[in-house]
Design a protein around this motif. Sequence first.
Motif, PDB file in Angstrom:
ATOM      1  N   ASP A   1      67.475  84.557 -27.535  1.00 48.36           N
ATOM      2  CA  ASP A   1      66.816  84.745 -28.843  1.00 48.36           C
ATOM      3  C   ASP A   1      66.189  86.131 -28.922  1.00 48.36           C
ATOM      4  OD1 ASP A   1      65.529  81.340 -29.341  1.00 48.36           O
ATOM      5  OD2 ASP A   1      67.472  82.268 -29.760  1.00 48.36           O
ATOM      6  N   VAL A   2      65.667  86.592 -27.778  1.00 42.65           N
ATOM      7  CA  VAL A   2      64.959  87.874 -27.788  1.00 42.65           C
ATOM      8  C   VAL A   2      65.909  89.041 -27.496  1.00 42.65           C
ATOM      9  CG1 VAL A   2      63.114  89.199 -26.678  1.00 42.65           C
ATOM     10  CG2 VAL A   2      62.817  86.771 -27.079  1.00 42.65           C
ATOM     11  N   LEU A   3      66.807  88.849 -26.525  1.00 34.68           N
ATOM     12  CA  LEU A   3      67.616  89.983 -26.071  1.00 34.68           C
ATOM     13  C   LEU A   3      68.956  90.116 -26.793  1.00 34.68           C
ATOM     14  CD1 LEU A   3      66.964  89.679 -22.224  1.00 34.68           C
ATOM     15  CD2 LEU A   3      65.884  91.239 -23.832  1.00 34.68           C
TER      16      LEU A   3
ATOM     17  N   TRP B   1      60.571  89.909 -44.068  1.00 35.14           N
ATOM     18  CA  TRP B   1      61.651  90.413 -44.905  1.00 35.14           C
ATOM     19  C   TRP B   1      62.170  89.367 -45.891  1.00 35.14           C
ATOM     20  CZ3 TRP B   1      63.953  95.062 -45.812  1.00 35.14           C
ATOM     21  CH2 TRP B   1      63.552  96.125 -44.999  1.00 35.14           C
TER      22      TRP B   1
ATOM     23  N   TRP C   1      58.922  89.170 -38.021  1.00 29.54           N
ATOM     24  CA  TRP C   1      59.629  90.290 -38.667  1.00 29.54           C
ATOM     25  C   TRP C   1      60.629  89.756 -39.690  1.00 29.54           C
ATOM     26  CZ3 TRP C   1      59.312  95.261 -39.461  1.00 29.54           C
ATOM     27  CH2 TRP C   1      60.430  96.034 -39.717  1.00 29.54           C
TER      28      TRP C   1
ATOM     29  N   ASN D   1      59.960  88.667 -33.412  1.00 33.34           N
ATOM     30  CA  ASN D   1      61.218  88.655 -34.168  1.00 33.34           C
ATOM     31  C   ASN D   1      61.123  87.714 -35.361  1.00 33.34           C
ATOM     32  OD1 ASN D   1      62.454  90.444 -32.457  1.00 33.34           O
ATOM     33  ND2 ASN D   1      63.659  88.913 -31.358  1.00 33.34           N
TER      34      ASN D   1
ATOM     35  N   ARG E   1      59.988  86.666 -29.115  1.00 34.33           N
ATOM     36  CA  ARG E   1      60.597  85.789 -30.118  1.00 34.33           C
ATOM     37  C   ARG E   1      59.650  85.614 -31.301  1.00 34.33           C
ATOM     38  NH1 ARG E   1      63.240  80.107 -28.434  1.00 34.33           N
ATOM     39  NH2 ARG E   1      61.086  79.489 -28.111  1.00 34.33           N
TER      40      ARG E   1
ATOM     41  N   SER F   1      72.302  92.364 -54.889  1.00 35.11           N
ATOM     42  CA  SER F   1      72.501  93.567 -54.083  1.00 35.11           C
ATOM     43  C   SER F   1      72.496  93.276 -52.584  1.00 35.11           C
ATOM     44  CB  SER F   1      71.424  94.604 -54.393  1.00 35.11           C
ATOM     45  OG  SER F   1      70.152  94.096 -54.040  1.00 35.11           O
ATOM     46  N   ASN F   2      72.286  92.007 -52.208  1.00 33.77           N
ATOM     47  CA  ASN F   2      72.185  91.673 -50.782  1.00 33.77           C
ATOM     48  C   ASN F   2      73.543  91.238 -50.245  1.00 33.77           C
ATOM     49  OD1 ASN F   2      70.944  91.465 -48.359  1.00 33.77           O
ATOM     50  ND2 ASN F   2      69.772  89.634 -48.831  1.00 33.77           N
ATOM     51  N   VAL F   3      74.465  92.167 -50.112  1.00 36.38           N
ATOM     52  CA  VAL F   3      75.805  91.811 -49.617  1.00 36.38           C
ATOM     53  C   VAL F   3      76.071  92.513 -48.304  1.00 36.38           C
ATOM     54  CG1 VAL F   3      76.833  91.201 -51.792  1.00 36.38           C
ATOM     55  CG2 VAL F   3      76.767  93.564 -51.110  1.00 36.38           C
TER      56      VAL F   3
ATOM     57  N   LEU G   1      65.760  80.996 -24.989  1.00 36.65           N
ATOM     58  CA  LEU G   1      64.651  81.913 -25.254  1.00 36.65           C
ATOM     59  C   LEU G   1      65.060  83.343 -24.915  1.00 36.65           C
ATOM     60  CD1 LEU G   1      61.683  82.578 -25.869  1.00 36.65           C
ATOM     61  CD2 LEU G   1      61.110  81.830 -23.549  1.00 36.65           C
ATOM     62  N   LEU G   2      65.726  83.492 -23.776  1.00 38.39           N
ATOM     63  CA  LEU G   2      66.171  84.820 -23.326  1.00 38.39           C
ATOM     64  C   LEU G   2      67.112  85.453 -24.351  1.00 38.39           C
ATOM     65  CD1 LEU G   2      65.688  86.403 -20.698  1.00 38.39           C
ATOM     66  CD2 LEU G   2      67.723  85.356 -19.753  1.00 38.39           C
TER      67      LEU G   2
ATOM     68  N   LEU H   1      58.815  86.917 -23.232  1.00 39.95           N
ATOM     69  CA  LEU H   1      59.902  86.502 -24.116  1.00 39.95           C
ATOM     70  C   LEU H   1      59.360  85.726 -25.318  1.00 39.95           C
ATOM     71  CD1 LEU H   1      62.545  85.418 -21.461  1.00 39.95           C
ATOM     72  CD2 LEU H   1      62.727  87.354 -23.014  1.00 39.95           C
TER      73      LEU H   1
ATOM     74  N   ASP I   1      64.981  79.384 -19.234  1.00 38.19           N
ATOM     75  CA  ASP I   1      65.294  79.036 -20.623  1.00 38.19           C
ATOM     76  C   ASP I   1      66.249  80.094 -21.177  1.00 38.19           C
ATOM     77  OD1 ASP I   1      63.227  78.079 -23.495  1.00 38.19           O
ATOM     78  OD2 ASP I   1      65.384  78.415 -23.297  1.00 38.19           O
TER      79      ASP I   1
ATOM     80  N   MET J   1      70.750  94.872 -49.170  1.00 40.65           N
ATOM     81  CA  MET J   1      71.261  95.069 -47.816  1.00 40.65           C
ATOM     82  C   MET J   1      70.249  94.591 -46.790  1.00 40.65           C
ATOM     83  SD  MET J   1      72.759  98.497 -45.997  1.00 40.65           S
ATOM     84  CE  MET J   1      72.502  99.430 -47.466  1.00 40.65           C
ATOM     85  N   GLN J   2      70.673  93.760 -45.810  1.00 37.45           N
ATOM     86  CA  GLN J   2      69.727  93.237 -44.834  1.00 37.45           C
ATOM     87  C   GLN J   2      69.561  94.261 -43.722  1.00 37.45           C
ATOM     88  OE1 GLN J   2      70.606  89.235 -43.640  1.00 37.45           O
ATOM     89  NE2 GLN J   2      69.972  88.438 -45.598  1.00 37.45           N
ATOM     90  N   SER J   3      68.799  95.303 -44.057  1.00 37.43           N
ATOM     91  CA  SER J   3      68.718  96.413 -43.104  1.00 37.43           C
ATOM     92  C   SER J   3      67.995  96.001 -41.832  1.00 37.43           C
ATOM     93  CB  SER J   3      68.035  97.617 -43.734  1.00 37.43           C
ATOM     94  OG  SER J   3      66.759  97.231 -44.195  1.00 37.43           O
ATOM     95  N   HIS J   4      67.112  94.951 -41.909  1.00 42.02           N
ATOM     96  CA  HIS J   4      66.409  94.560 -40.695  1.00 42.02           C
ATOM     97  C   HIS J   4      67.371  93.950 -39.687  1.00 42.02           C
ATOM     98  CE1 HIS J   4      66.503  91.137 -43.364  1.00 42.02           C
ATOM     99  NE2 HIS J   4      66.157  90.327 -42.414  1.00 42.02           N
ATOM    100  N   ASN J   5      68.429  93.247 -40.191  1.00 48.94           N
ATOM    101  CA  ASN J   5      69.426  92.730 -39.264  1.00 48.94           C
ATOM    102  C   ASN J   5      70.301  93.852 -38.739  1.00 48.94           C
ATOM    103  OD1 ASN J   5      68.709  90.041 -39.224  1.00 48.94           O
ATOM    104  ND2 ASN J   5      69.924  89.549 -41.028  1.00 48.94           N
TER     105      ASN J   5
ATOM    106  N   ASP K   1      64.531  89.964 -49.124  1.00 50.62           N
ATOM    107  CA  ASP K   1      65.912  89.478 -49.115  1.00 50.62           C
ATOM    108  C   ASP K   1      66.165  88.556 -50.299  1.00 50.62           C
ATOM    109  OD1 ASP K   1      66.177  89.224 -45.468  1.00 50.62           O
ATOM    110  OD2 ASP K   1      66.607  90.871 -46.857  1.00 50.62           O
TER     111      ASP K   1
END
Lengths: 75, 368
Positions: free
Chosen positions: B212-214, A61, A57, A54, A51, A73-75, B209-210, A47, B206, B1-5, A65
Amino acid sequence: MAPFDFLSIAATPMFSAWQRAAAEMMTAAARDPRLMKLSAGMMRSQLLWGRAFNNAWQASWAPIDALADRDGSNV
Amino acid sequence: MQSHNEWRDIGLKLADAFDEMVAHGARARLHAQAAFARLMHGKEPIEYVRGPATPHHLIHEGPLARLLHYPSARAGGSAKPILLVASLINKYYVMDLLSDLSVIALLNRRGFDVYVLDWKAPGAAGPSLAFTDYVDGVIPAAARMVGGKHGGALPAVIGYCMGGTLSVMFAARHPDKLRALCLLGTPVEFGLSGALAKLTDRRSFDADLLMDVLGNMPPAMMQSGFKMLNPADAFNKLISLMRDAADGERVRHFVALESWLDDNVAFPGGVYRDYIRALYQDDKLCKRTMTIGGTAVDLAKLTVPLLNVIALRDHICAPPASRALMPLVGSKVAEIMEFDTGHIGLTASRRSLAELWPRIADWMELRT
């Protein structure tokens, strides 16, 4: 050779004893504190890596962003 | 556009679709196992057992839940409404497992109109959901909708397991929106709930933590925690199935119950954080320090008639965890009903249906 007859075997006291012993071994193994500590540790490290990936990553970005935010353009 | 989200959101939706596929697969697998076991006894396979057994219809669908209606079986007269709040962990239809093993059908026969909140997969919204969305949002809205269909009559609420915990918080914050409250195997003092309290100890677990990742808590991971409470159970059940498959009723019951156990939606991540931290680890509800949406949950404001049904062999919610509610509430009518069964046996056993539920229905008739 006689065919395997599960039902006859399962009806025997020896099978019941085997079933009980197997169940107790499984339970003891699953509840062994060392195994629980090891598996909790493995899950936690997996985990933490997840994290960290993530967060990295998201961070990668951030400049893109920010540029997109600036030009609206970030809407 | 926040394509990563957006990729994360797509991932959560795909996970929900995967869970549904797993549920269908598990049901098919169980039928195949049962058919093989029946074949060994020279018997025909059982008929395919689907989900909820009793006819019902959808009256409203929102982003978090569907509101279903099981109409009373008694013709004429005004049926009293009951709102059933199931846990977010397992689906509601353990209370409507088979046509001859259905708590909801029993309540219908006793003249109650039963409304059920069937929780939906949370999807991309899951990580941002909180208790307030349920306790101050969906449940009161459902109670209002039910009341609207009964000329303004307030529904009685039945809460099962964590659904009972949600119902307790709802009843404490909105005592004017329900007529009575019946709880089944409901933990309130989570520190006393047994093995699950140990599994979620803050030193080793935790939840932040779980999540945050999943994002959301996958049902497979949730169910594996329950399976850890009795690791040899799956092995013993399989042996019993093979040995007793000549009894068609027993096989039907086994397949229906095991299919239900594997038919779950993800637990919303935002709620899961609070559920573990505030309830299991900090025990805030019984310590009177629980807050939802920034405001306190005061159990003394739970003043409606209360029936607390406790399973004496409950290893998911040990009896002391339920009994702890009684001195905390402000209800003038607050009773405990104990029954010698397990957590799931409260609703999915023929003995409970024959011996316990008529008494619960009597209490509901008297108090509603």
